[in-house]
Design an enzyme around this catalytic site. Structure first.
Site, PDB file in Angstrom:
ATOM      1  N   HIS A   1      -2.220  -4.092   5.001  1.00 17.29           N
ATOM      2  CA  HIS A   1      -1.976  -3.655   6.379  1.00 17.29           C
ATOM      3  C   HIS A   1      -3.295  -3.326   7.063  1.00 17.29           C
ATOM      4  O   HIS A   1      -4.231  -2.817   6.421  1.00 17.29           O
ATOM      5  CB  HIS A   1      -1.029  -2.444   6.417  1.00 17.29           C
ATOM      6  CG  HIS A   1      -1.611  -1.187   5.842  1.00 17.29           C
ATOM      7  ND1 HIS A   1      -2.102  -0.171   6.627  1.00 17.29           N
ATOM      8  CD2 HIS A   1      -1.806  -0.793   4.565  1.00 17.29           C
ATOM      9  CE1 HIS A   1      -2.561   0.803   5.843  1.00 17.29           C
ATOM     10  NE2 HIS A   1      -2.399   0.449   4.595  1.00 17.29           N
TER      11      HIS A   1
ATOM     12  N   CYS B   1       0.831  -1.199   0.000  1.00 16.42           N
ATOM     13  CA  CYS B   1       0.000   0.000   0.000  1.00 16.42           C
ATOM     14  C   CYS B   1       0.874   1.261   0.000  1.00 16.42           C
ATOM     15  O   CYS B   1       1.978   1.269   0.527  1.00 16.42           O
ATOM     16  CB  CYS B   1      -0.918   0.013   1.227  1.00 16.42           C
ATOM     17  SG  CYS B   1      -2.086   1.401   1.249  1.00 16.42           S
TER      18      CYS B   1
ATOM     19  N   CYS C   1      -6.024   0.165   7.050  1.00 12.53           N
ATOM     20  CA  CYS C   1      -5.811   0.677   5.689  1.00 12.53           C
ATOM     21  C   CYS C   1      -6.974   1.605   5.309  1.00 12.53           C
ATOM     22  O   CYS C   1      -8.134   1.189   5.297  1.00 12.53           O
ATOM     23  CB  CYS C   1      -5.723  -0.483   4.703  1.00 12.53           C
ATOM     24  SG  CYS C   1      -5.453   0.047   2.996  1.00 12.53           S
TER      25      CYS C   1
ATOM     26  N   ASP D   1       0.339   3.814   1.693  1.00 19.58           N
ATOM     27  CA  ASP D   1       0.265   4.399   3.038  1.00 19.58           C
ATOM     28  C   ASP D   1       1.663   4.763   3.562  1.00 19.58           C
ATOM     29  O   ASP D   1       2.574   3.932   3.536  1.00 19.58           O
ATOM     30  CB  ASP D   1      -0.400   3.377   3.980  1.00 19.58           C
ATOM     31  CG  ASP D   1      -0.773   3.996   5.313  1.00 19.58           C
ATOM     32  OD1 ASP D   1       0.132   4.513   6.013  1.00 19.58           O
ATOM     33  OD2 ASP D   1      -1.958   3.962   5.683  1.00 19.58           O
TER      34      ASP D   1
ATOM     35  N   ARG E   1       2.846   5.015   6.352  1.00 18.41           N
ATOM     36  CA  ARG E   1       3.335   4.295   7.535  1.00 18.41           C
ATOM     37  C   ARG E   1       3.860   2.903   7.198  1.00 18.41           C
ATOM     38  O   ARG E   1       4.450   2.237   8.039  1.00 18.41           O
ATOM     39  CB  ARG E   1       2.198   4.156   8.568  1.00 18.41           C
ATOM     40  CG  ARG E   1       1.631   5.489   9.017  1.00 18.41           C
ATOM     41  CD  ARG E   1       0.292   5.302   9.707  1.00 18.41           C
ATOM     42  NE  ARG E   1      -0.719   4.782   8.795  1.00 18.41           N
ATOM     43  CZ  ARG E   1      -1.973   4.475   9.142  1.00 18.41           C
ATOM     44  NH1 ARG E   1      -2.349   4.620  10.404  1.00 18.41           N
ATOM     45  NH2 ARG E   1      -2.830   4.016   8.255  1.00 18.41           N
TER      46      ARG E   1
HETATM   47 ZN   LIG Z   1      -3.435   1.140   2.985  1.00 15.90          ZN
END
Ligand SMILES: [Zn+2]
Length: 208
Positions: free
Chosen positions: A97, A41, A100, A43, A45
């Site tokens: 994750h 992803c 998400c 993302d 993090r």
């Molecule tokens: Zn995500």
């Protein structure tokens, strides 16, 4: 964020690497030979290299919203083709994750513009597994389970490609489904039954 700080960071990073090995970048410039394709992803993090503890050159990485592998997405399909057929990676990982935002957005009834067709792929995963998901009363648990099922479905999409089927026949490439738990920092292997999925996929999607 102070953007100029990034260049200072980079300068320090170069110095650190050269201190450990004066030929570090010379060697890096000679080419790459990664053994793993990581699809994760976007993302901020979920940093691919950090969470796997790998260094530059060890993993070929593709990231998009909610680690999707849509079969009409030219970017994801090109990445798989290049990594599997040219770099000859032996492992393909789809890593989702918990927490998400993409998966969460797909669970809500809202018009999200250009994200609609993208997140529809996750809604399709929900539809396929609706009985199981609807039976989970705790919303957090249902959301986490959708993250896991989405990873499994994207692994299935990876296996549907001709490149991966060919690499499986030629050298036994393996596909893995993982979830990164942001809350604990731990990487969880979903232990997907890769061979069984391959067998099921081949009944309809065999291209090789
Ligand atoms: Zn995500």
């Amino acid at each position: 964020m102070d953007i100029s700080k990034i260049f200072k960071n980079n300068h320090k990073w170069v110095e650190d690497k050269l201190q450990l090995n004066p030929d570090y970048f010379k060697k890096l410039s000679e080419g790459q030979n990664p053994d793993i394709l990581y699809i994760g992803c976007s993302d901020s993090r979920v940093t691919a290299e950090d969470l796997m503890g790998v260094t530059p050159g060890e993993a070929f990485v593709h990231r998009n919203i909610a680690n999707m592998v849509p079969n009409t997405d030219l970017s994801a399909m090109s990445v798989i083709d290049y990594a599997v057929s040219h770099l000859k990676v032996n492992h393909v990982v789809v890593c989702g994750h918990y927490y998400c935002g993409g998966v969460k957005a797909a669970m809500q009834s809202a018009d999200l513009g250009i994200l609609n067709p993208w997140l529809r792929n996750i809604r399709d995963v929900y539809r396929i597994h609706q009985a199981e998901l609807d039976s989970i009363t705790d919303e957090d648990q249902r959301y986490k389970r959708l993250v896991e099922l989405n990873v499994e479905e994207q692994c299935r999409n990876v296996i549907k490609t001709a490149e991966v089927q060919r690499a499986y026949n030629d050298r036994g490439i393996t596909v893995h489904g993982w979830v990164f738990d942001i809350h604990s920092g731990k990487l969880i292997d979903l232990n997907i039954d890769y061979l069984k999925i391959m067998e099921n996929v081949m009944e309809i999607y065999r291209l090789e």
